[in-house]
Design a protein around this motif. Structure first.
Motif, mmCIF file in Angstrom:
data_model
loop_
_atom_site.group_PDB
_atom_site.id
_atom_site.type_symbol
_atom_site.label_atom_id
_atom_site.label_comp_id
_atom_site.label_asym_id
_atom_site.label_seq_id
_atom_site.Cartn_x
_atom_site.Cartn_y
_atom_site.Cartn_z
ATOM 1 N N GLY A 265 -38.621 16.012 97.994
ATOM 2 C CA GLY A 265 -37.520 16.602 97.238
ATOM 3 C C GLY A 265 -37.312 18.080 97.444
ATOM 4 O O GLY A 265 -36.920 18.778 96.510
ATOM 5 N N TRP A 266 -37.514 18.562 98.652
ATOM 6 C CA TRP A 266 -37.410 20.011 98.888
ATOM 7 C C TRP A 266 -35.990 20.526 98.694
ATOM 8 O O TRP A 266 -35.778 21.688 98.389
ATOM 9 C CB TRP A 266 -37.903 20.343 100.292
ATOM 10 C CG TRP A 266 -37.183 19.625 101.396
ATOM 11 C CD1 TRP A 266 -37.475 18.415 101.916
ATOM 12 C CD2 TRP A 266 -36.046 20.091 102.126
ATOM 13 N NE1 TRP A 266 -36.603 18.072 102.921
ATOM 14 C CE2 TRP A 266 -35.718 19.094 103.077
ATOM 15 C CE3 TRP A 266 -35.285 21.257 102.082
ATOM 16 C CZ2 TRP A 266 -34.650 19.230 103.956
ATOM 17 C CZ3 TRP A 266 -34.221 21.391 102.961
ATOM 18 C CH2 TRP A 266 -33.910 20.391 103.880
ATOM 19 N N ARG A 267 -34.987 19.649 98.812
ATOM 20 C CA ARG A 267 -33.599 20.091 98.620
ATOM 21 C C ARG A 267 -33.240 20.234 97.141
ATOM 22 O O ARG A 267 -32.278 20.912 96.805
ATOM 23 C CB ARG A 267 -32.637 19.104 99.284
ATOM 24 C CG ARG A 267 -32.694 19.127 100.806
ATOM 25 C CD ARG A 267 -31.655 18.202 101.397
ATOM 26 N NE ARG A 267 -31.657 18.247 102.846
ATOM 27 C CZ ARG A 267 -30.852 17.520 103.620
ATOM 28 N NH1 ARG A 267 -29.993 16.688 103.057
ATOM 29 N NH2 ARG A 267 -30.917 17.618 104.931
ATOM 30 N N ARG A 268 -33.974 19.579 96.267
ATOM 31 C CA ARG A 268 -33.710 19.646 94.827
ATOM 32 C C ARG A 268 -34.877 20.281 94.080
ATOM 33 O O ARG A 268 -35.219 19.866 92.992
ATOM 34 C CB ARG A 268 -33.453 18.241 94.266
ATOM 35 C CG ARG A 268 -32.089 17.667 94.579
ATOM 36 C CD ARG A 268 -31.954 16.318 93.874
ATOM 37 N NE ARG A 268 -30.631 15.745 94.026
ATOM 38 C CZ ARG A 268 -30.286 14.547 93.551
ATOM 39 N NH1 ARG A 268 -31.176 13.811 92.907
ATOM 40 N NH2 ARG A 268 -29.066 14.086 93.719
ATOM 41 N N LYS A 269 -35.499 21.246 94.692
ATOM 42 C CA LYS A 269 -36.642 21.927 94.078
ATOM 43 C C LYS A 269 -37.749 20.938 93.719
ATOM 44 O O LYS A 269 -38.439 21.081 92.707
ATOM 45 C CB LYS A 269 -36.208 22.714 92.839
ATOM 46 C CG LYS A 269 -35.199 23.812 93.133
ATOM 47 C CD LYS A 269 -34.824 24.581 91.884
ATOM 48 C CE LYS A 269 -33.818 25.679 92.207
ATOM 49 N NZ LYS A 269 -33.428 26.453 90.997
ATOM 50 N N GLY A 270 -37.903 19.931 94.542
ATOM 51 C CA GLY A 270 -38.971 18.967 94.363
ATOM 52 C C GLY A 270 -38.592 17.699 93.623
ATOM 53 O O GLY A 270 -39.390 16.764 93.537
ATOM 54 N N TRP A 271 -37.371 17.617 93.099
ATOM 55 C CA TRP A 271 -36.969 16.451 92.315
ATOM 56 C C TRP A 271 -36.264 15.415 93.184
ATOM 57 O O TRP A 271 -35.368 15.747 93.948
ATOM 58 C CB TRP A 271 -36.051 16.865 91.162
ATOM 59 C CG TRP A 271 -36.762 17.687 90.129
ATOM 60 C CD1 TRP A 271 -36.756 19.041 90.016
ATOM 61 C CD2 TRP A 271 -37.612 17.213 89.086
ATOM 62 N NE1 TRP A 271 -37.540 19.450 88.967
ATOM 63 C CE2 TRP A 271 -38.072 18.340 88.368
ATOM 64 C CE3 TRP A 271 -38.014 15.937 88.659
ATOM 65 C CZ2 TRP A 271 -38.931 18.235 87.272
ATOM 66 C CZ3 TRP A 271 -38.864 15.829 87.579
ATOM 67 C CH2 TRP A 271 -39.312 16.962 86.896
ATOM 68 N N VAL A 272 -36.665 14.157 93.050
ATOM 69 C CA VAL A 272 -36.064 13.062 93.814
ATOM 70 C C VAL A 272 -35.666 11.948 92.845
ATOM 71 O O VAL A 272 -36.255 11.786 91.769
ATOM 72 C CB VAL A 272 -37.030 12.498 94.876
ATOM 73 C CG1 VAL A 272 -37.355 13.548 95.913
ATOM 74 C CG2 VAL A 272 -38.306 11.973 94.221
ATOM 75 N N THR A 273 -34.664 11.169 93.233
ATOM 76 C CA THR A 273 -34.229 10.049 92.400
ATOM 77 C C THR A 273 -35.247 8.914 92.485
ATOM 78 O O THR A 273 -35.528 8.400 93.569
ATOM 79 C CB THR A 273 -32.850 9.543 92.843
ATOM 80 O OG1 THR A 273 -31.900 10.609 92.712
ATOM 81 C CG2 THR A 273 -32.404 8.370 91.986
ATOM 82 N N HIS A 274 -35.788 8.550 91.350
ATOM 83 C CA HIS A 274 -36.804 7.494 91.268
ATOM 84 C C HIS A 274 -36.179 6.154 90.926
ATOM 85 O O HIS A 274 -36.598 5.105 91.428
ATOM 86 C CB HIS A 274 -37.845 7.884 90.210
ATOM 87 C CG HIS A 274 -38.828 6.799 89.907
ATOM 88 N ND1 HIS A 274 -39.772 6.368 90.823
ATOM 89 C CD2 HIS A 274 -39.019 6.040 88.779
ATOM 90 C CE1 HIS A 274 -40.498 5.405 90.276
ATOM 91 N NE2 HIS A 274 -40.063 5.178 89.053
ATOM 92 N N ASP A 275 -35.166 6.161 90.064
ATOM 93 C CA ASP A 275 -34.546 4.915 89.634
ATOM 94 C C ASP A 275 -33.187 5.223 89.012
ATOM 95 O O ASP A 275 -32.890 6.370 88.658
ATOM 96 C CB ASP A 275 -35.430 4.205 88.603
ATOM 97 C CG ASP A 275 -35.120 2.715 88.488
ATOM 98 O OD1 ASP A 275 -34.275 2.218 89.262
ATOM 99 O OD2 ASP A 275 -35.711 2.048 87.618
#
Length: 228
Positions: free
Chosen positions: A141-151
């Protein structure tokens, strides 16, 4: 015993399947080498929450012999849920200011715009309220400050729109376009990016709703089909 298809389902896909089911429907039925989400008599119903390119071959094969309905959700309202990073803090939830619209379908429909003209194919877009659950993953998730869509979680189905023929898309074409226009003109009329206007024009061109008239410099000049 659950089938391979149902075991791999994400929350949104599973919830939409449950919402769509009617008495007598069958789920995860093998047809022509593919597992079908829902079989309703002769009708095959597939649910795809993103990435139409992944099901292009499947749909082309199935529509050759069977009536197929593709269900695609667009989040008209969305809430973002961020899971705690350390397992102890409370999760955070906020409403996203972004509102999805029917125009988003062109982002995916570029994979097979001609299919809407096939007599065996129907597109069913459902406007929904959803939760997008995010978890922290520095590697992905480097593009979202480490946050990625989980569900993604379905909250409510708001309304549905059926598209059985290319002409059903006509109301999405801006009425303030001139008789001859480029994708730059389309982008201005929609107040959107040129890249998106190019995708939309490509789709409507392949559906024969737009016709190519000529060129203005390097830009293709379009007009509306005479059948509209």
């Amino acid at each position: 015993m659950a089938s391979i298809g149902s075991l791999n389902e994400k929350s949104l896909h599973a919830a939409l399947k449950a919402w769509c089911l009617q008495p007598g429907d069958q789920t995860e039925v093998p047809v022509d080498g593919y597992f079908i989400d829902i079989v309703r008599g002769d009708l095959l119903i597939e649910i795809q929450t993103r990435n139409f390119s992944a099901i292009k071959a499947k749909l082309l094969t199935l529509t050759a012999k069977h009536p197929v309905q593709l269900i695609y959700p667009i989040a008209q309202q969305k809430w973002i849920v961020k899971l705690p990073t350390d397992g102890h803090r409370r999760q955070r939830r906020r409403k996203s200011p972004k509102r999805g619209t029917l125009f988003q379908i062109f982002e995916e429909l570029v994979s097979f715009p001609e299919l809407l003209a096939h007599p065996n194919f129907t597109l069913h877009i459902v406007s929904i309220q959803e939760e997008e659950v995010r978890c922290h993953d520095r590697r992905r998730g480097w593009r979202r400050k480490g946050w990625v869509t989980h569900d993604r979680r379905l909250l409510h189905v708001m309304e549905g729109h059926f598209f059985e023929h290319p002409e059903d898309m006509e109301f999405l074409i801006p009425t303030n376009l001139s008789d001859m226009f480029t994708t730059a003109d389309l982008a201005k009329a929609l107040n959107t990016s040129h890249r998106f206007a190019q995708k939309m024009a490509y789709c409507l061109d392949r559906m024969n709703l737009f016709i190519r008239i000529g060129k203005r410099g390097n830009a293709i000049v379009y007009g509306r089909s005479k059948s509209l």
